[in-house]
Structures are given as structure tokens and as C-alpha cells.
Design a protein around this motif. Sequence first.
Motif, PDB file in Angstrom:
ATOM      1  N   MET A 195      37.870   4.649  -9.410  1.00  0.00           N
ATOM      2  CA  MET A 195      37.348   3.365  -9.895  1.00  0.00           C
ATOM      3  C   MET A 195      38.208   2.837 -11.040  1.00  0.00           C
ATOM      4  SD  MET A 195      34.533   2.400  -8.429  1.00  0.00           S
ATOM      5  CE  MET A 195      33.801   0.755  -8.407  1.00  0.00           C
ATOM      6  N   ARG A 217      37.644  -1.209  -6.731  1.00  0.00           N
ATOM      7  CA  ARG A 217      36.597  -1.124  -5.727  1.00  0.00           C
ATOM      8  C   ARG A 217      37.199  -0.848  -4.350  1.00  0.00           C
ATOM      9  NH1 ARG A 217      32.406  -5.728  -7.385  1.00  0.00           N
ATOM     10  NH2 ARG A 217      31.938  -5.508  -5.174  1.00  0.00           N
ATOM     11  N   ARG A 218      36.330  -0.461  -3.413  1.00  0.00           N
ATOM     12  CA  ARG A 218      36.801  -0.232  -2.040  1.00  0.00           C
ATOM     13  C   ARG A 218      36.969  -1.538  -1.270  1.00  0.00           C
ATOM     14  NH1 ARG A 218      33.026   4.910  -0.011  1.00  0.00           N
ATOM     15  NH2 ARG A 218      33.705   6.346  -1.649  1.00  0.00           N
ATOM     16  N   ASP A 219      36.293  -2.574  -1.725  1.00  0.00           N
ATOM     17  CA  ASP A 219      36.197  -3.790  -0.908  1.00  0.00           C
ATOM     18  C   ASP A 219      37.166  -4.886  -1.342  1.00  0.00           C
ATOM     19  OD1 ASP A 219      35.020  -4.391  -3.306  1.00  0.00           O
ATOM     20  OD2 ASP A 219      33.103  -5.055  -2.480  1.00  0.00           O
ATOM     21  N   CYS A 220      38.154  -4.547  -2.151  1.00  0.00           N
ATOM     22  CA  CYS A 220      39.060  -5.574  -2.672  1.00  0.00           C
ATOM     23  C   CYS A 220      40.478  -5.471  -2.115  1.00  0.00           C
ATOM     24  CB  CYS A 220      39.095  -5.523  -4.199  1.00  0.00           C
ATOM     25  SG  CYS A 220      37.528  -6.012  -4.945  1.00  0.00           S
ATOM     26  N   ALA A 248      42.521  -2.114  -4.349  1.00  0.00           N
ATOM     27  CA  ALA A 248      41.394  -1.307  -3.874  1.00  0.00           C
ATOM     28  C   ALA A 248      41.793   0.159  -3.962  1.00  0.00           C
ATOM     29  CB  ALA A 248      41.043  -1.656  -2.427  1.00  0.00           C
ATOM     30  N   ARG A 296      35.088  -1.644   4.224  1.00  0.00           N
ATOM     31  CA  ARG A 296      34.548  -2.413   3.095  1.00  0.00           C
ATOM     32  C   ARG A 296      35.431  -3.627   2.799  1.00  0.00           C
ATOM     33  NH1 ARG A 296      29.775  -1.396   0.325  1.00  0.00           N
ATOM     34  NH2 ARG A 296      30.905  -1.605  -1.619  1.00  0.00           N
ATOM     35  N   LEU A 324      27.596  -3.348  -9.211  1.00  0.00           N
ATOM     36  CA  LEU A 324      28.040  -2.799  -7.937  1.00  0.00           C
ATOM     37  C   LEU A 324      27.142  -1.610  -7.628  1.00  0.00           C
ATOM     38  CD1 LEU A 324      30.256  -2.759  -5.706  1.00  0.00           C
ATOM     39  CD2 LEU A 324      31.577  -1.256  -7.185  1.00  0.00           C
ATOM     40  N   ASP A 333      30.414   2.572  -3.023  1.00  0.00           N
ATOM     41  CA  ASP A 333      31.761   2.735  -3.564  1.00  0.00           C
ATOM     42  C   ASP A 333      31.849   4.111  -4.227  1.00  0.00           C
ATOM     43  OD1 ASP A 333      34.408   2.102  -4.647  1.00  0.00           O
ATOM     44  OD2 ASP A 333      33.851   0.026  -4.275  1.00  0.00           O
TER      45      ASP A 333
END
Lengths: 317, 317
Positions: free
Chosen positions: A76, A142-145, A203, A221, B21, B25
Amino acid sequence: MGEFELIRRYFAAAPVSRARLGIGDDCALLADCPPGECLAVSTDLLLAGRHFFEDVDPAALGWKSLAVNLSDLAAMGAQPVGFTLALALPVVDESWLSGFSAGLLDLAARHGCELLGGDTTRGPLAIGITIFGHVPPGQALRRDCGRADDDLWVSGELGAAAFAVRERLAGRPLVRGHPARERLERPLPRVALGRALLGTAHAAIDLSDGLRGDLGHLCERSRLGARIDWPHVPVSGSLADLPQADRVALALAGGDDYELLFSAPQAARETIAGLACEGAGGPVRIGSLTAEPGIRILNADATPISTDELSAFDHFR
Amino acid sequence: MGEFELIRRYFAAAPVSRARLGIGDDCALLADCPPGECLAVSTDLLLAGRHFFEDVDPAALGWKSLAVNLSDLAAMGAQPVGFTLALALPVVDESWLSGFSAGLLDLAARHGCELLGGDTTRGPLAIGITIFGHVPPGQALRRDCGRADDDLWVSGELGAAAFAVRERLAGRPLVRGHPARERLERPLPRVALGRALLGTAHAAIDLSDGLRGDLGHLCERSRLGARIDWPHVPVSGSLADLPQADRVALALAGGDDYELLFSAPQAARETIAGLACEGAGGPVRIGSLTAEPGIRILNADATPISTDELSAFDHFR
């Protein structure tokens, strides 16, 4: 020795400086975040016989229990602050407790991550850690970026930990000190790298379930696909003598590596190549994110490597 | 059903509004504390066969798992914000999961306490919760801030939960809906009372291990003694027909009450008497803290009740 003496003797010795109030009350009180940062929280539960061998060196177990949580903070981009420990023990074994707490608090001290409080109980050996860190929320990895055409990088070699597990399960345990066994028992969470990637990477995820599966989570994600160039994947030297199929299986689907997988814009290549990891070389570029869905893993001649049978570890399948 | 589908179906449905969030994640990101408040953190690990009967109604178990953690926040005067859940399950039982998550998320919603993230694994049933709340650090109800001559108060009746356990262990399980069984299975954490006591009470602890033992913790940390007037102790009506020795044992050394025990200056008597608890009457004054060390529990005629044999629950004794 009772519950409270056990806590005093093995876990309450570490001085608490960042927390306003540590072990010994109903709650610990955590000092404020630095301005502009928010709190990152992660939790993991490790069970004997499932996440570790029952006879593992207790100091290595203490180290690894915290390492897997530090790795979540690293993924993170968060700076570690503190953690709580919930511990179920079948018996009070002072030698075991001494080793476990030494390994745990050794790694904690290296990252300035304080034991804030916990819970102890009698039961089948189980270790539950919840960890806290600080991160600027707008920059958190983040995982979703992830974005299409981002490069994909890993922070170090893959497959060693899974190789050590495989050898142990096959009745050929690696000797103590073997680099693959060290990787399994004392992984090095990439905390400094995670921090260094803030503002650069888009990400990230840490590799606990294997590259193929964790890349799948990141792609899902981020609503993207990915292309991985197999010859670029940094496979552990411990796997050098294995057949290709084994190397693929261990490096792409073996878990417990605790390296970071991250995506970053192509413009950041030089910056990222200059970042060294703790106890390893720098990050290695292994492919890219694609607007086209699906994950393709390609040989040098661009033929695909089938990964259908390489499913990620799932505790309930 | 795999691990990720399980999380999606039973635990990720609750909307996340306070967290920046939530589930899905490497870490959850928690929004900043309100200005002037700090973060209170507590963790508990509940194991089947030790903390609860294996055949307990899953909805009650979900409720209680969070209730014991909310009670720790209440004992600090903290406002609940969120929690993480680490869950080990022997099998994926959809009916059990549906009940467990409903009970858990029901109580969570009542306190505005959001499920932020977690970890699921296969193993002997174990529930690890780490909970977060906000509290003004200078007003937090610590265990070590009692003062000599403070009044001692409890927030409600004692002994019912221990009575329900005793009857069950004796092969006389109480019927569903019996008030003592309700107290055991669905305790009401005194969160609102804890908040109301900020700035008024000096020290507090929640009664999980029994009045005698938890009062001992408070006295030890505050370096004081205590006098308890047994006739003032609010003993559960479920114990009315029991012999005096049983009433004493269950009310003073029975655990699992999850009422608050707190100390406050005598000048605050009127203020405190006016505070009602959720689902109960107001707090009851049962004695005082004393400069003289030791805990004395006195009958109406001032003769002492021996509590030597009433040791608090200790998981390792």
C-alpha cells in the motif's frame, strides 16, 4: 505461569513510544496520523499446519507472522506504526515463547512497528496480527489504479519459498540456511520500496498467493488484462536445475514470495530501475498491463505458456 | 464457493462510508480521526469450545464476537468506527455463514461500526476481531486513573451469563429466550454509557473475567485498594433462588457480563445516577476505591466475604 505474567514477560518489554497507551488496558491508544496521511490497516490469521509447519523454528515463525502483515503495508506504500497480536497457544512453552517473541520483536524493531496490545488464549496454535501504518491517501498503492500500457514490475526473485515447501512436503527438507528455506521462513517485506513508489507507481499488490493469481486480482480490480514476458520473470536461483514446467509452476503459482508486483507508467522506468530492494537487486520489469482483458504469459518466441492449471491458492477450494 | 466469493457474498455487502477504502485491497484505509481525538484499538480471539459452545446459534455468535470488542471500546469511552475480521472455518457452511454474518453486521450497524477488511482461512473455528474507535486522549477511561475515595459503579446486573454457562455445563441448558441465556449470547456493550462518562469517570474496565478479577486489574493499575458492599451489588434476577455462596460466586467471579465497572468522584453521583444504560437501568454504586491496598467485599453487617477462592478466569491456569 498465567496469562498476565506471560504477556509481561514476553511481550510487554518493548517500550512504547508512538502509542499514547500500550499493552495493559481495554484498548491501546494510537497517536494521531501525521497531517495529510491516513491509517492503513491489514489483518492476517496464521494457523499451524496450514500456513506453517508445526515444527518451524519459533523465532522464524515470529518473524514471518509480522512479515506477512508488513508486506501488506508495503503493498500500500504505508509506513508501519504498530500492530496487535492475538495468540492461541496449546501449552505455555517458555522456550517456544522466548524464541517466538524474539523473532517477532526483532522484525518489529527493524521497522519501528510497535506491539500495541493483544489477546492470549489457550487453543490450537494460531497467530492473528492486525497491523497499522500511515499513508497519504491520494498516493496509496491500491489494486484498482492500474492503467493500460503501464509497465509491470516485480521487486525480486520468485519461486524460492514454494520450492522450499515442495521439498519439505516431498520428504527432502532443505537444510537450515539454504537460501530458499530462508525465503520461506524469513521473508523480507518490501516496506522501503513501497514507500519509494508513492507518487510513481499506479497500482501494487504483494505476492502471497503466487504471481499468476495476485496479478489476476490486480487486473480484475483495475479492469485490465496483462502480458507477462516469461524470460524476464526473475526466477529464483534455487530453481535453476528444475525442468521448465516446474520453474513455471513455482515462479508463477508458488505463494509466499512476499515480493511486490506493481504497475507504473513507462516514463518512470529510469526512476524505478534505480530503486534497490532490501536484501535483493532492484525491481525487474516483466511485462505490461493491457486494455485487452485476460492474462497472457509468453515465451521468448511469443508462444503462450498455458497457465490454466496454475490456479492461485484458495483456502476453500 | 471459494474464499473470494465467500467474502463477497457474506461480508462485503455492507456499504463502507467512513473508510476511504474497504474490503478488497492489501489494506483498508481509515479516514482521519476527528480533530483532538485519537484512535483506540482492541483485539480479541474467540475459539470454539473455549469461548463459546460449538453448537451456538451462528447469529448469536456473530453478535457476541463483535460485542466483546465493542465492550472494550465502551470501557475506554471510545466511539466505534470500524473493525477487521479474521475467520478460520472448518467448512464452508452457507447457512452458518449467513447467520453469523447477519448477527455480526446487525450489531455493527447499530453502532455505526464498519467491517473494513479481513482474512479467511480453513481451520478450527476461530474468530479474531480488531476494533477501532475514536476518543479524546485526555479523557479516555483508562484503568490506571482511579483515585482514592472514588465511588465504584457497575453499569448493570451481574452473574446471568455465568449462570447460563453453569446450567449448560451441568446438562440443564436454559431455553432459548431465557434472560440469562440472552445475556450470555447477546450481551449489550455499554458504548453510549462509556461515551457519556467521558469527563466524569476517572477509570473504567469492562467485566469480561468477573467483577473480582477485573476490579483487581483496575486496582493494580491505579495502585489502590477497594471496598465493595455486597448488598449493593446488582445481582441478576436469574440467580434469585440460588444459595448465597452460588450468588456470590456467579456475581463476583462469573465472567462474560460485559457491564462496565468504573470509578468516579463522589461529586458526580447525581450526574451518573441519571445515566441510563441500553436495555437496563442506570449504573449502580457498589463501593469505593481506597488508599489502603487489597480488595474487601463486605456483608451488610460489615463482615468480610472471603473471595480467596474466587480467582478470575485465566486461560493459562
